[in-house]
Design an enzyme around this catalytic site. Sequence first.
Site, short mmCIF file in Angstrom:
data_model
loop_
_atom_site.label_atom_id
_atom_site.label_comp_id
_atom_site.label_asym_id
_atom_site.label_seq_id
_atom_site.Cartn_x
_atom_site.Cartn_y
_atom_site.Cartn_z
N SER A 53 -69.84 53.23 5.10
CA SER A 53 -71.09 52.60 5.51
C SER A 53 -71.67 53.19 6.80
O SER A 53 -72.84 53.00 7.08
CB SER A 53 -70.91 51.10 5.67
OG SER A 53 -70.06 50.81 6.76
N HIS A 93 -70.24 48.73 12.60
CA HIS A 93 -71.66 49.00 12.33
C HIS A 93 -72.44 49.15 13.63
O HIS A 93 -71.94 48.82 14.70
CB HIS A 93 -72.27 47.90 11.47
CG HIS A 93 -71.94 48.02 10.02
ND1 HIS A 93 -72.29 47.06 9.10
CD2 HIS A 93 -71.29 48.98 9.32
CE1 HIS A 93 -71.87 47.43 7.90
NE2 HIS A 93 -71.25 48.59 8.01
N ASP A 119 -77.06 43.58 8.11
CA ASP A 119 -75.78 42.93 7.78
C ASP A 119 -75.86 41.42 7.60
O ASP A 119 -74.81 40.77 7.49
CB ASP A 119 -74.75 43.24 8.87
CG ASP A 119 -74.32 44.68 8.87
OD1 ASP A 119 -74.55 45.37 7.87
OD2 ASP A 119 -73.73 45.12 9.88
#
Length: 165
Positions: A53, A93, A119
């Site tokens: 990701s 992230h 998210d």
Amino acid sequence: MDVFGDLRRMNKRQLYYQVLNFAMIVSSALMIWKGLIVITGSESPIVVVLSGSMEPAFHRGDLLFLTNFQEDPIRAGEIVVFKVEGRDIPIVHRVIKIHEKENGNIKFLTKGDNNEVDDRGLYKEGQNWLEKKDVVGRARGFLPYVGMVTIIMNDYPKFKVRTLF
């Protein structure tokens, strides 16, 4: 390779030495880990990237070094590792938006570089923003692909058993 046979052939002094040597290795590793926790301010100073990701910034298997000093403000563009209530595995992230309230509280939104959407779907139900308490650490450095050993051990448990015996 018969480990138990080797243990049976040792006299008591050799066996005691092997057990003591193993205990010293384990306690040294624990002391180093606890020292890193104190130095970095993070409950988990080293993590492995488990998904794609964050590509191209980080790839699956990269080993991240984290710090989490509470006095440092979180900024947009920074890569954070956070835990969400109800999930065991921390997520790596990037912070994409900061929402600062008048009282000084900061909330922020994250997104994986390789993901299409933010998210909010990963956060617990009803949660739209993360807070500083959710952060495990912030990426300060990395070693590429060093964490693949961990991923292989988790993905293929039979391999883990074979390497132990």
